[in-house]
Design a protein around this motif. Structure first.
Motif, PDB file in Angstrom:
ATOM      1  N   LYS A  23       0.845  -1.197   0.000  1.00 15.65           N
ATOM      2  CA  LYS A  23       0.000   0.000   0.000  1.00 15.65           C
ATOM      3  C   LYS A  23       0.868   1.229   0.000  1.00 15.65           C
ATOM      4  CE  LYS A  23      -4.645  -0.444   1.257  1.00 15.65           C
ATOM      5  NZ  LYS A  23      -5.365   0.695   0.793  1.00 15.65           N
ATOM      6  N   ILE A  24       0.268   2.303  -0.525  1.00 19.32           N
ATOM      7  CA  ILE A  24       0.989   3.567  -0.554  1.00 19.32           C
ATOM      8  C   ILE A  24       0.940   4.231   0.806  1.00 19.32           C
ATOM      9  CG2 ILE A  24       0.792   5.916  -1.492  1.00 19.32           C
ATOM     10  CD1 ILE A  24       0.325   4.662  -4.139  1.00 19.32           C
TER      11      ILE A  24
ATOM     12  N   GLN B  12      -1.459   9.818   8.112  1.00 19.72           N
ATOM     13  CA  GLN B  12      -2.333  10.237   9.212  1.00 19.72           C
ATOM     14  C   GLN B  12      -3.544   9.326   9.400  1.00 19.72           C
ATOM     15  OE1 GLN B  12      -1.388  12.864  11.425  1.00 19.72           O
ATOM     16  NE2 GLN B  12       0.374  12.092  10.297  1.00 19.72           N
ATOM     17  N   SER B  13      -3.833   8.525   8.410  1.00 15.47           N
ATOM     18  CA  SER B  13      -4.852   7.489   8.592  1.00 15.47           C
ATOM     19  C   SER B  13      -4.203   6.118   8.676  1.00 15.47           C
ATOM     20  CB  SER B  13      -5.850   7.497   7.428  1.00 15.47           C
ATOM     21  OG  SER B  13      -6.623   8.665   7.484  1.00 15.47           O
ATOM     22  N   LEU B  14      -3.202   5.918   7.846  1.00 14.72           N
ATOM     23  CA  LEU B  14      -2.600   4.596   7.743  1.00 14.72           C
ATOM     24  C   LEU B  14      -1.810   4.202   8.996  1.00 14.72           C
ATOM     25  CD1 LEU B  14      -2.465   2.344   5.739  1.00 14.72           C
ATOM     26  CD2 LEU B  14      -0.430   3.372   4.714  1.00 14.72           C
TER      27      LEU B  14
ATOM     28  N   LEU C  78     -10.622  20.780   8.691  1.00 14.91           N
ATOM     29  CA  LEU C  78     -10.204  19.380   8.659  1.00 14.91           C
ATOM     30  C   LEU C  78      -9.184  19.120   9.771  1.00 14.91           C
ATOM     31  CD1 LEU C  78      -9.318  17.655   5.287  1.00 14.91           C
ATOM     32  CD2 LEU C  78      -8.150  17.058   7.397  1.00 14.91           C
TER      33      LEU C  78
ATOM     34  N   ASN D   6      -6.438  11.524   1.652  1.00 12.67           N
ATOM     35  CA  ASN D   6      -7.787  11.785   2.160  1.00 12.67           C
ATOM     36  C   ASN D   6      -8.848  11.148   1.263  1.00 12.67           C
ATOM     37  OD1 ASN D   6     -10.274  13.263   2.969  1.00 12.67           O
ATOM     38  ND2 ASN D   6      -8.836  14.375   4.280  1.00 12.67           N
TER      39      ASN D   6
ATOM     40  N   ASN E 239     -14.160  11.233   6.323  1.00 13.63           N
ATOM     41  CA  ASN E 239     -13.203  12.198   5.776  1.00 13.63           C
ATOM     42  C   ASN E 239     -13.957  13.304   5.047  1.00 13.63           C
ATOM     43  OD1 ASN E 239     -10.926  10.992   6.749  1.00 13.63           O
ATOM     44  ND2 ASN E 239     -10.057  10.469   4.758  1.00 13.63           N
ATOM     45  N   ASP E 240     -13.396  14.503   5.105  1.00 14.57           N
ATOM     46  CA  ASP E 240     -14.124  15.661   4.586  1.00 14.57           C
ATOM     47  C   ASP E 240     -13.997  15.864   3.086  1.00 14.57           C
ATOM     48  OD1 ASP E 240     -15.222  16.809   7.046  1.00 14.57           O
ATOM     49  OD2 ASP E 240     -13.124  17.028   7.630  1.00 14.57           O
TER      50      ASP E 240
ATOM     51  N   VAL F 225      -2.068   4.372  -8.581  1.00 16.33           N
ATOM     52  CA  VAL F 225      -1.737   5.494  -7.707  1.00 16.33           C
ATOM     53  C   VAL F 225      -2.612   6.678  -8.079  1.00 16.33           C
ATOM     54  CG1 VAL F 225       0.104   7.013  -6.894  1.00 16.33           C
ATOM     55  CG2 VAL F 225       0.661   4.744  -7.739  1.00 16.33           C
ATOM     56  N   LEU F 226      -3.164   7.324  -7.100  1.00 13.46           N
ATOM     57  CA  LEU F 226      -3.867   8.575  -7.366  1.00 13.46           C
ATOM     58  C   LEU F 226      -2.802   9.649  -7.534  1.00 13.46           C
ATOM     59  CD1 LEU F 226      -6.859   9.900  -5.237  1.00 13.46           C
ATOM     60  CD2 LEU F 226      -5.175  11.406  -6.264  1.00 13.46           C
TER      61      LEU F 226
ATOM     62  N   TRP G 138     -13.882  16.134  19.221  1.00 17.15           N
ATOM     63  CA  TRP G 138     -13.044  15.454  18.243  1.00 17.15           C
ATOM     64  C   TRP G 138     -13.257  16.097  16.885  1.00 17.15           C
ATOM     65  CZ3 TRP G 138      -8.858  13.125  17.788  1.00 17.15           C
ATOM     66  CH2 TRP G 138      -8.597  12.103  16.864  1.00 17.15           C
TER      67      TRP G 138
HETATM   68  C1  LIG Z   1      -6.026  13.410  14.836  1.00 18.45           C
HETATM   69  C2  LIG Z   1      -6.591  13.232  13.459  1.00 18.45           C
HETATM   70  C3  LIG Z   1      -7.745  13.912  13.111  1.00 18.45           C
HETATM   71  C4  LIG Z   1      -8.263  13.781  11.833  1.00 18.45           C
HETATM   72  N1  LIG Z   1      -9.381  14.488  11.524  1.00 18.45           N
HETATM   73  C5  LIG Z   1      -9.821  14.467  10.242  1.00 18.45           C
HETATM   74  C6  LIG Z   1     -10.913  15.265   9.811  1.00 18.45           C
HETATM   75  O1  LIG Z   1     -11.504  16.004  10.598  1.00 18.45           O
HETATM   76  N2  LIG Z   1     -11.302  15.203   8.526  1.00 18.45           N
HETATM   77  C7  LIG Z   1     -10.658  14.408   7.613  1.00 18.45           C
HETATM   78  O2  LIG Z   1     -11.026  14.420   6.463  1.00 18.45           O
HETATM   79  N3  LIG Z   1      -9.635  13.641   7.987  1.00 18.45           N
HETATM   80  C8  LIG Z   1      -9.195  13.658   9.259  1.00 18.45           C
HETATM   81  N4  LIG Z   1      -8.128  12.871   9.603  1.00 18.45           N
HETATM   82  C9  LIG Z   1      -7.514  11.987   8.590  1.00 18.45           C
HETATM   83  C10 LIG Z   1      -6.471  12.755   7.787  1.00 18.45           C
HETATM   84  O3  LIG Z   1      -7.105  13.722   7.003  1.00 18.45           O
HETATM   85  C11 LIG Z   1      -5.608  11.853   6.915  1.00 18.45           C
HETATM   86  O4  LIG Z   1      -4.497  12.638   6.607  1.00 18.45           O
HETATM   87  C12 LIG Z   1      -6.208  11.389   5.625  1.00 18.45           C
HETATM   88  O5  LIG Z   1      -7.371  10.622   5.878  1.00 18.45           O
HETATM   89  C13 LIG Z   1      -5.231  10.469   4.874  1.00 18.45           C
HETATM   90  O6  LIG Z   1      -4.242  11.200   4.217  1.00 18.45           O
HETATM   91  P1  LIG Z   1      -2.730  10.812   4.378  1.00 18.45           P
HETATM   92  O7  LIG Z   1      -1.980  11.622   3.409  1.00 18.45           O
HETATM   93  O8  LIG Z   1      -2.358  10.979   5.778  1.00 18.45           O
HETATM   94  O9  LIG Z   1      -2.747   9.298   3.894  1.00 18.45           O
HETATM   95  P2  LIG Z   1      -2.166   7.962   4.515  1.00 18.45           P
HETATM   96  O10 LIG Z   1      -2.609   7.802   5.910  1.00 18.45           O
HETATM   97  O11 LIG Z   1      -0.730   7.868   4.242  1.00 18.45           O
HETATM   98  O12 LIG Z   1      -2.935   6.933   3.601  1.00 18.45           O
HETATM   99  C14 LIG Z   1      -4.306   6.686   3.712  1.00 18.45           C
HETATM  100  C15 LIG Z   1      -4.746   5.639   2.704  1.00 18.45           C
HETATM  101  O13 LIG Z   1      -4.718   6.169   1.397  1.00 18.45           O
HETATM  102  C16 LIG Z   1      -3.828   5.424   0.541  1.00 18.45           C
HETATM  103  N5  LIG Z   1      -3.151   6.425  -0.283  1.00 18.45           N
HETATM  104  C17 LIG Z   1      -2.568   7.562   0.143  1.00 18.45           C
HETATM  105  N6  LIG Z   1      -2.136   8.276  -0.898  1.00 18.45           N
HETATM  106  C18 LIG Z   1      -2.451   7.575  -2.011  1.00 18.45           C
HETATM  107  C19 LIG Z   1      -2.283   7.813  -3.401  1.00 18.45           C
HETATM  108  N7  LIG Z   1      -1.716   8.937  -3.855  1.00 18.45           N
HETATM  109  N8  LIG Z   1      -2.729   6.873  -4.258  1.00 18.45           N
HETATM  110  C20 LIG Z   1      -3.327   5.742  -3.814  1.00 18.45           C
HETATM  111  N9  LIG Z   1      -3.518   5.479  -2.509  1.00 18.45           N
HETATM  112  C21 LIG Z   1      -3.095   6.390  -1.612  1.00 18.45           C
HETATM  113  C22 LIG Z   1      -2.926   4.683   1.498  1.00 18.45           C
HETATM  114  O14 LIG Z   1      -2.432   3.507   0.908  1.00 18.45           O
HETATM  115  C23 LIG Z   1      -3.852   4.408   2.649  1.00 18.45           C
HETATM  116  O15 LIG Z   1      -4.650   3.303   2.381  1.00 18.45           O
HETATM  117  C24 LIG Z   1      -7.605  12.950  10.877  1.00 18.45           C
HETATM  118  C25 LIG Z   1      -6.454  12.257  11.240  1.00 18.45           C
HETATM  119  C26 LIG Z   1      -5.946  12.384  12.521  1.00 18.45           C
HETATM  120  C27 LIG Z   1      -4.697  11.638  12.882  1.00 18.45           C
END
Ligand SMILES: Cc1cc2nc3c(=O)[nH]c(=O)nc-3n(C[C@H](O)[C@H](O)[C@H](O)COP(=O)(O)OP(=O)(O)OC[C@H]3O[C@@H](n4cnc5c(N)ncnc54)[C@H](O)[C@@H]3O)c2cc1C
Lengths: 676, 289
Positions: free
Chosen positions: B29-30, B35-37, B101, B115, B123-124, B166-167, B191
């Protein structure tokens, strides 16, 4: 450097910072079911077969001698009673592998229908074969009485739901064994409680156990206790002759630590038409959880006994019950029975005021105890009328009385002074070392200890080292809980200092600082105290409601009798922290379960702990009527968790016109109807 | 709170990323902002043997204005979108969402690609991209393809992305001159995620609404368009009654579930009220243009 400064600089040494060669990391496979028989366990390194100890109750509200069938086995013995209960243990010298091993344990269950609701528990089949009733405590306090038929009656079901204690640092322990002595480093409120508990659980002579408290990142009542995980860690350290570490995850904390509150009250308050209360009847039911080992055997009685509040209550008859449910054992949480009792009586008082169309504070004034007396429920209620009069003035109640968004709380705080506390002062090489039986776990005991030593012995603060709990350095001790340290701990320090002074006087004719610092002195004092002291307090809270029924706490004011103020910043800090927890309990904190006893709250994000943007400005004023103790101080730690939920609930009740009888208040309950 | 073991790759080219994904189908996985993974791994809710970081791939972070719309690179962090003047002017609905967000710490590392790819119904950004009629570019072994945002989210945590895709970019087409949008988020009490949130994007002609998109967050298994409600708005003058009717329709079509943050009925009621607020806000913004 002050302890608090060290901690905020990141220089603290918490239990998880301890590294030792050869350390093993312990992990637990936990029950997925609220109630089930265990059919088979495979892939585990330790199970009940080998580690068949039981948890011993220690800390605030500990009782001994409960029904044996209900003791909490350190690892499940053929059945499980709550989700998160430790079933089997695994370990590895790599902490990642230890977690992998948890995932590889397989447990076969035969699920049973869980008992979730405490009132339902009284109607259900018994939880365990051999126990007579699901009520593990069922007692009456006070005396049956016949109310005057012309009396007004306020009847309410009032609920404080379970909440997690949620210190920033979860539970944790490191144990090591050298073939003779077991040494334990632990995040705790009381090194001596842990030592006593381990000695009893492991059936080991006390002098073969040393317990050292490390920097402790919050505790709130939880960490006075001994837990199954700690016993297993010690067992493993002895078995493998290697240091063993166990650190709780937040998820484990939410599932399987010892949550507080969890109390239902069905009460009737009787009063004359002029507002004078005449009696109280009903029952208090504590959601004990599936085993003893927490404080569920103690809390219903403690709550029932306090139900007179700070009032003159001539008649009372209250049933105090603790019932088995398929949840983790209930434990003490900041206030530990005090906030529940005051919440119940104060909600009834507000209800009575509404019924009589009286000002709730005026009603309280009528009923405040004019003289100190012992209530029919058993607690001594100190005379409270004068205090209330000054609280009304100091909190400027007249300014608020006609507003639609204000709540007022009047409380009595029973300090856990009984049992006393210990201190040791050792002087060597021109420096003082101090050990005390109760220890800071987020407060700043070191500050007032240094202040007192300066007063008693004339020593500058910078040559005093206040050390953490260590059972090898201090013979005996109690612990830091129940708003007691400013009272008994400080008094132990004063008396120990006095002993040194006396010795120097004997030897040198008179006490001088020079003689102190040039000599070698070592004094231990167990300051004995049998009485439960009390102090009075009041809170005033105002709120705004938005159009969605969300609560914005505007002002949160306290007026507490804390006797002599040992340290103003400490007192303010205790007030702010406790008030935040009081708001959290009222608005959002809850450990909720579904009908199968499965926890709905498994992450800190859902635990409802307030974030900074929801925290109002706090104000505090002090009433200073000195306590009879050498330190002249009175406790404050639990006052805000008692008073704030009461005043806040009332403010919301006023602002919304909706009866508030539950904490936390559910969001849907507060959603206003839309104007057409 | 320690993740299961994984192997970590940080290739510098997108082709290499795709090769690694293709080499371990379903197991790789990417990793974008993490922040989610990372929380999922640490809580051991997921186990992913191979993580392919996009951090070393250059040129994936940008907000560019083109002829037909604005293009946003997959690795653009939320705070860069939040602070983009272009986005604030052209797509206030996206500005509203990024501003609310999570918290600043998360916004500084969380990416738009993550996101959207994560497809968490809480997610927003999914709802916002659906409301804006955005297109999502994805790259795989068979080259590049574009998926409409409204077709991208299939279910909770499930998108139209293939395992080795990949997105890479999100394109938001420009809307007509008199258009505007708004995102209204009703946060959980303590939250960042929402009890309910709604994205609305409108276009006006004369005093009529000619185009209306509405999508929701947190109240269904996936973020999706609320077509029955959109129909109520389209072609009409957005009077108080019309707006109320559409908002009630959104509330009725959503599928919220009861939890400690509120009962199903409560969530519908909240959704109704915030939808009204969002439509009004979008209308007033469109009217200003
Ligand atoms: C404390 C906290 C509060 C949060 N509150 C909110 C909120 O209020 N609203 C909100 O929307 N989100 C919220 N989030 C989630 C946050 O926005 C994440 O950043 C987002 O959901 C995932 O983005 P990331 O870049 O961190 O992805 P990652 O965590 O790195 O990846 C998430 C998923 O997407 C896949 N992925 C990532 N990039 C790509 C790509 N380019 N192509 C294909 N697959 C991909 C990964 O493989 C994984 O499955 C919160 C997170 C935390 C820790």
């Amino acid at each position: 450097m002050e302890l608090s400064e060290k901690l905020v600089r990141g220089e603290g040494r918490f239990v998880d910072d301890i590294q030792m060669p050869g350390m093993l990391y312990l992990g637990f496979a936990r029950s997925q079911y609220a109630r089930a028989k265990i059919l088979k366990i495979s892939g585990a390194q330790l199970t009940h077969k080998e580690v068949n100890f039981e948890v011993v109750e220690v800390g605030e509200g500990a009782t001994t001698g409960g029904p044996a069938a209900l003791s909490h086995p350190v690892l499940a013995n053929g059945h499980v009673g709550y989700v998160g209960q430790p079933v089997a243990a695994v370990y590895s010298d790599d902490r990642y592998v230890a977690e992998d091993l948890i995932d590889s344990v397989e447990i076969e269950y035969e699920p049973m229908k869980a008992i979730v609701d405490p009132e339902d528990s009284l109607k259900r089949e018994v939880m365990y074969p051999g126990v007579k009733s699901n009520a593990i405590v069922d007692r009456y306090f006070g005396k049956e009485f016949t109310p005057d038929p012309s009396d007004i009656v306020i009847e309410r079901k009032i609920i404080n739901r379970r909440i997690a204690t949620n210190p920033i640092e979860p539970r944790g322990i490191v144990a090591a064994y050298d073939g003779h002595k077991l040494t334990v480093w632990v995040s705790t409120q009381s090194a001596h409680s842990i030592k006593g508990g381990l000695s009893e659980a492991l059936k080991m002579e006390p002098d073969r156990i040393r317990v050292v408290q490390v920097d402790t990142g919050g505790a709130f009542g939880l960490k006075g206790g001994l837990f199954p995980e700690y016993v297993v860690a010690c067992y493993l350290a002895m078995k493998e002759r290697r240091p063993v570490k166990w650190i709780e995850t937040r998820r484990e904390h939410l599932l399987a630590s010892r949550p507080g509150r969890g109390v239902v009250a069905n009460l009737k308050l009787y009063a004359k038409k002029d507002g004078t209360i005449t009696g109280l009847k009903g029952e208090v039911i504590v959601d004990n959880g599936a085993f003893t080992g927490g404080s569920g055997e103690f809390s219903p009685m403690f709550i029932a006994r306090q139900l007179a509040g700070a009032y003159y209550l001539p008649n009372a008859y209250v049933r105090a019950v603790s019932v088995l449910t398929n949840k983790a054992p209930q434990g003490p949480y900041r206030g530990a029975g005090r906030p529940e009792a005051m919440y119940f009586i104060e909600r009834l008082m507000d209800g009575l005021a509404d019924k009589l169309k009286m000002d709730p504070v005026a009603l309280r004034l009528i009923n405040a105890a004019k003289e100190t007396y012992t209530s029919p429920l058993g607690m001594q209620v100190e005379k409270s009328r004068q205090f209330l009069e000054s609280a009304i003035k100091e909190l400027n109640y007249e300014k608020y009385r006609d507003r639609e968004n204000v709540g007022f709380a009047f409380l009595i705080l029973y300090h856990a002074t009984a049992g006393g506390e210990s201190a040791r002062i050792k002087v060597e090489n021109g420096r003082l070392k101090v050990w005390t039986g109760g220890n800071a776990h987020g407060q700043r005991h070191d500050i007032f200890i240094k202040t007192l030593l300066k007063e008693e012995l004339g020593v500058p603060e910078d040559i005093v080292d206040v050390l953490k709990g260590d059972t090898d350095q201090l013979e005996d001790g109690v612990g830091a809980w129940g708003s007691r340290s400013s009272m008994v701990l400080s008094s132990a320090v004063i008396v120990a200092a006095g002993k040194i002074k006396e010795q120097i006087g004997k030897k040198h004719g008179k006490y001088t600082l020079k003689a102190l610092l040039e000599g070698k002195w070592d004094e231990y004092e167990f300051f004995k105290y049998d009485k439960t002291e009390s102090s009075l307090g009041a809170n005033l809270v105002t709120v705004d409601m938005d159009s969605y029924g969300r609560v914005i706490v505007k002002e949160c004011l306290s007026y507490y009798d804390i006797g002599r103020i040992l340290d103003l910043d400490n007192a303010k800090g205790q007030n702010a922290g406790g008030a935040v927890q009081g708001i959290g309990q009222t608005l959002s904190e809850e450990l909720a379960f579904d009908e199968d006893g499965l926890p709905l709250i498994t992450s800190i994000s859902d635990a409802g702990v307030l974030s900074a943007d929801l925290v109002p400005k706090f104000g505090i004023k002090f009433h200073k009527s000195e306590s009879p103790l050498p330190s002249k101080a009175k406790g404050i730690g639990e006052a805000p968790t008692i008073g704030v939920p009461i005043a806040l609930s009332r403010a919301i009740e006023k602002a919304t016109g909706k009866l508030i009888v539950e904490t936390p208040i559910r969001p849907e309950y507060l959603l206003p109807e839309e104007k057409a | 709170m320690n993740p299961p073991a994984f192997e970590y790759f940080a290739p510098t080219g997108i082709d290499e990323v795709i090769d690694i994904l293709a080499k371990y189908p379903g197991e790789a996985k990417i990793l974008a902002g993490g922040q989610s993974l990372i929380p999922l791994l640490k809580a051991r809710i997921s186990s992913i043997p191979y993580l392919v970081s996009l951090s070393e791939v250059k040129g994936l972070s940008y907000v560019d204005e083109g002829k037909e719309g604005v293009r946003i690179g997959a690795m653009t962090v939320d705070s860069d979108i939040e602070n983009s003047e272009l986005i604030r002017k052209k797509f206030p609905v996206l500005h509203d969402a990024t501003e609310q967000l999570a918290d600043p710490l998360v916004r500084n590392v969380g990416t738009i690609g993550g996101n959207l790819s994560h497809a968490d119904p809480a997610n927003d950004l999914p709802a916002v991209m659906i409301a804006l009629d955005a297109r999502i570019s994805v790259q795989g072994r068979n080259g590049l393809r574009e998926i409409k945002a409204r077709d991208f989210f299939l279910d909770t945590f499930t998108t139209a992305l293939e395992a080795e895709e990949v997105l890479t970019e999100v394109t938001i087409p420009f809307w007509g001159k008199r258009s505007g949008g708004a995102y209204v988020k009703f946060k959980k009490n303590t939250w960042n995620f929402s009890v309910a949130a709604v994205a609305v994007q409108l276009e006006l002609e004369g005093n009529k609404c000619t185009r209306a998109n509405i999508a929701t967050t947190s109240v269904s298994a996936k973020s999706g368009r609320m077509e029955s409600a959109e129909k109520i708005l389209a072609g009409k003058e957005l009077t108080h009654e019309v707006i109320s009717k559409a908002a009630s329709e959104v509330a009725a079509s959503a599928q919220p579930t009861s939890d400690p943050y509120g009962t199903e009925d409560y969530k519908r009621e909240i959704l109704k009220r915030i939808t009204r607020e969002a439509i009004r806000k979008a209308l007033s913004r469109a009217g200003e243009n």
